[in-house]
Design an enzyme around this catalytic site. Structure first.
Site, PDB file in Angstrom:
ATOM      1  N   SER A 220     -21.694  14.718  24.609  1.00  0.00           N
ATOM      2  CA  SER A 220     -23.153  14.712  24.346  1.00  0.00           C
ATOM      3  C   SER A 220     -24.143  15.261  25.327  1.00  0.00           C
ATOM      4  O   SER A 220     -25.358  15.394  25.110  1.00  0.00           O
ATOM      5  CB  SER A 220     -23.421  13.199  24.272  1.00  0.00           C
ATOM      6  OG  SER A 220     -23.140  12.667  25.606  1.00  0.00           O
ATOM      7  N   HIS A 248     -20.407  12.038  18.093  1.00  0.00           N
ATOM      8  CA  HIS A 248     -21.491  12.997  17.961  1.00  0.00           C
ATOM      9  C   HIS A 248     -21.177  14.197  17.076  1.00  0.00           C
ATOM     10  O   HIS A 248     -21.179  15.291  17.192  1.00  0.00           O
ATOM     11  CB  HIS A 248     -21.861  13.753  19.365  1.00  0.00           C
ATOM     12  CG  HIS A 248     -22.670  12.650  20.163  1.00  0.00           C
ATOM     13  ND1 HIS A 248     -24.097  12.718  20.190  1.00  0.00           N
ATOM     14  CD2 HIS A 248     -22.277  11.701  21.026  1.00  0.00           C
ATOM     15  CE1 HIS A 248     -24.260  11.433  20.931  1.00  0.00           C
ATOM     16  NE2 HIS A 248     -23.137  11.124  21.700  1.00  0.00           N
ATOM     17  N   LYS A 279     -25.314   6.226  14.854  1.00  0.00           N
ATOM     18  CA  LYS A 279     -25.853   7.831  15.192  1.00  0.00           C
ATOM     19  C   LYS A 279     -26.131   8.307  13.726  1.00  0.00           C
ATOM     20  O   LYS A 279     -27.255   7.863  12.825  1.00  0.00           O
ATOM     21  CB  LYS A 279     -25.095   8.301  16.009  1.00  0.00           C
ATOM     22  CG  LYS A 279     -24.951   7.719  17.296  1.00  0.00           C
ATOM     23  CD  LYS A 279     -24.338   8.576  18.448  1.00  0.00           C
ATOM     24  CE  LYS A 279     -23.729   8.019  19.626  1.00  0.00           C
ATOM     25  NZ  LYS A 279     -24.692   7.364  20.410  1.00  0.00           N
TER      26      LYS A 279
HETATM   27  N1  PLP Z   1     -19.001   7.250  22.317  1.00  0.00           N
HETATM   28  C1  PLP Z   1     -19.851   8.256  22.563  1.00  0.00           C
HETATM   29  C2  PLP Z   1     -19.416   9.765  22.687  1.00  0.00           C
HETATM   30  C3  PLP Z   1     -21.225   7.902  22.501  1.00  0.00           C
HETATM   31  O1  PLP Z   1     -22.125   8.851  22.749  1.00  0.00           O
HETATM   32  C4  PLP Z   1     -21.588   6.493  22.443  1.00  0.00           C
HETATM   33  C5  PLP Z   1     -23.005   6.079  22.403  1.00  0.00           C
HETATM   34  O2  PLP Z   1     -23.991   6.473  23.032  1.00  0.00           O
HETATM   35  C6  PLP Z   1     -20.394   5.672  22.213  1.00  0.00           C
HETATM   36  C7  PLP Z   1     -19.207   5.815  22.210  1.00  0.00           C
HETATM   37  C8  PLP Z   1     -20.983   4.181  21.936  1.00  0.00           C
HETATM   38  O3  PLP Z   1     -21.302   4.057  20.654  1.00  0.00           O
HETATM   39  P1  PLP Z   1     -22.236   2.733  20.221  1.00  0.00           P
HETATM   40  O4  PLP Z   1     -23.551   3.084  20.375  1.00  0.00           O
HETATM   41  O5  PLP Z   1     -21.725   2.604  18.844  1.00  0.00           O
HETATM   42  O6  PLP Z   1     -21.537   1.729  21.124  1.00  0.00           O
END
Ligand code: PLP
Length: 433
Positions: A220, A248, A279
């Site tokens: 990200s 992502h 997302k």
């Molecule tokens: N994994 C990644 C790569 C993320 O970007 C995010 C969120 O920022 C998460 C996990 C966590 O996701 P959630 O918002 O559903 O807890």
């Protein structure tokens, strides 16, 4: 009522210590403040209190503004801005059919379950959504969590023992890092997307019973995509399993939006996928694991964030379920986002900026200097463009950037306005000649 601070020496000491720590964060320049949005999530927003910048057309796109009751906020100011910093890649967060599905689920199934899944917190809509997620990813089964953070916190401990090994990309998301910390497996960290290093670590890890390579599908901060083909080849050579976090990627990468594994042609080589419903898939909340049925069955027995946390609220389930229906009906939304991403990346490159990553809607505009990134982001907001600057410790020193995220619901005009604003602001602050 008015707050009644706890009395006593311990509470006073705690307050002092916390104030000192907060001052340190401010002093280090890493304080994160939150802008308050007074509208739905979308390509055009209103910031409470007027915010900065005014964008004439922005208000038109807002379906209905939520009332903000605090007298500190005045909504009479034209404060519409174009939003380039949400993970709302497909624009489904405020899609009318997604909202309607949430309302129907709320009315039909109530506000929430007041229970974990295995006591009395499983409704037909939870099972339907799990079945839909597995079908979407072409996997055997899926399990829902309150977030992908929870899915990542639960999987490693449930799956791996001290006899096993986990090999993790050094730039993996914080939730993967935390999940790995919670498990007792042997831990190896390989250099970011470095296949030589991964191979060396896999060789070292041959002594363990089982090996699991864990990587973000798309990262990200850089908008770069893991070399899954090569990872899967190495995994095959060294008898390892592959886990990917697709937060992502789900919904928009690959010809049918299935994710990085589809994009890179390795859907049958990746064993486990964790992803988010928060997302691209409607943006409400929630996460999941999808993969082999016995793994999902085991997670229902052993995964602590699943066993000891409340069920997903029906409205949230309704949003995600409708988002998946929309994506399984057609890939037009994902394609429209890809075209807009291409427009932004090529126009910015032509203007003289360096954009990290490739073909991903996360478009980091690389600036290097932390102060430059901060003042440019602020100046962009003054021009009605909402973007965020990132600097150390979120990204390495000397690699400060402004992260732009493209959504299917941006218009070509939105993209062009963003590029124009970047060009003006870049010239003003010396990032462009
Ligand atoms: N994994 C990644 C790569 C993320 O970007 C995010 C969120 O920022 C998460 C996990 C966590 O996701 P959630 O918002 O559903 O807890």
């Amino acid at each position: 009522g008015t707050p009644r601070p706890a009395s006593g020496a311990a509470a006073a000491q705690l307050r002092q210590r916390l104030e000192r720590e907060l001052d340190e964060i401010r002093g280090a320049g890493t304080w994160k403040s939150e802008r308050i949005i007074a509208s739905r999530q979308g390509p055009h927003l209103r910031l409470a209190g007027g915010g900065a910048g005014a964008c004439g057309a922005a208000g038109n796109a807002l379906p209905r503004l939520l009332p903000v009751r605090s007298p500190r906020f005045s909504l009479s100011l034209p404060a519409g801005i174009i939003n380039f910093c949400a993970n709302n890649y497909l624009g489904l967060s405020s899609h009318p059919e997604v909202i309607r599905a949430a309302v129907e689920a709320l009315e039909g199934f109530g506000a929430g379950l007041s229970s974990v899944r295995f006591i009395c917190g499983t409704q037909s809509i939870h099972k339907d959504l799990e079945e839909k997620i597995a079908r979407f990813h072409q996997r055997e089964d899926a399990i829902l969590y309150a977030s992908c953070f929870d899915a990542n916190a639960g999987i490693f401990e449930a799956l791996l023992t001290p006899e096993d090994a986990v090999l993790s990309d050094e730039l993996n998301h914080a939730s993967i890092i935390d999940g790995i910390r919670l498990c007792k497996a042997n831990k190896y960290r390989y250099k970011h997307m470095d296949m030589q290093d991964l191979e060396a670590k896999l060789q070292e890890a041959q002594k363990h019973r089982m090996r699991l390579v864990a990587t973000d599908g798309a990262f990200s901060m850089d908008g770069d995509i893991a070399p899954l083909k090569e990872i899967c080849q190495l995994a095959q050579k060294y008898d390892a399993l592959v886990f990917i976090d697709e937060c992502h990627a789900t919904g928009f990468l690959g010809p049918n939006g299935r994710g990085t594994d589809e994009l890179l042609g390795v859907m049958d080589k990746v064993t486990i996928i964790n992803s988010t419903l928060g997302k691209a898939l409607g943006g409400a909340a929630g996460g999941y694991t999808t993969g082999p049925k016995p793994l999902i069955d085991l997670l229902r027995q052993r995964s602590r964030p699943y066993l000891f946390s409340n069920s997903l609220p029906p409205a949230v389930v309704g949003c995600a379920s409708k988002a998946l229906d929309l994506l399984m009906e057609s890939n037009a939304i994902a394609q429209s986002m890809a075209a807009k991403t291409q427009r932004f990346r090529s126009k910015m490159t032509a203007a003289g900026f360096t954009i990290s990553g490739k073909d991903h809607p996360i478009c980091p505009v690389m600036l290097g200097d932390a102060r430059l990134a901060a003042v440019m982001a602020e100046d962009m907001l003054n021009r009605g463009i909402y973007v965020i600057g990132f600097s150390y410790p979120v990204v390495p020193k000397g690699k400060a950037r402004i992260r732009v995220q493209i959504s299917a619901v941006h218009s070509d005009e939105d993209i062009d306005r963003c590029v124009e604003a970047f060009t003006e602001v870049g010239r003003k602050h010396g990032a462009l000649p």
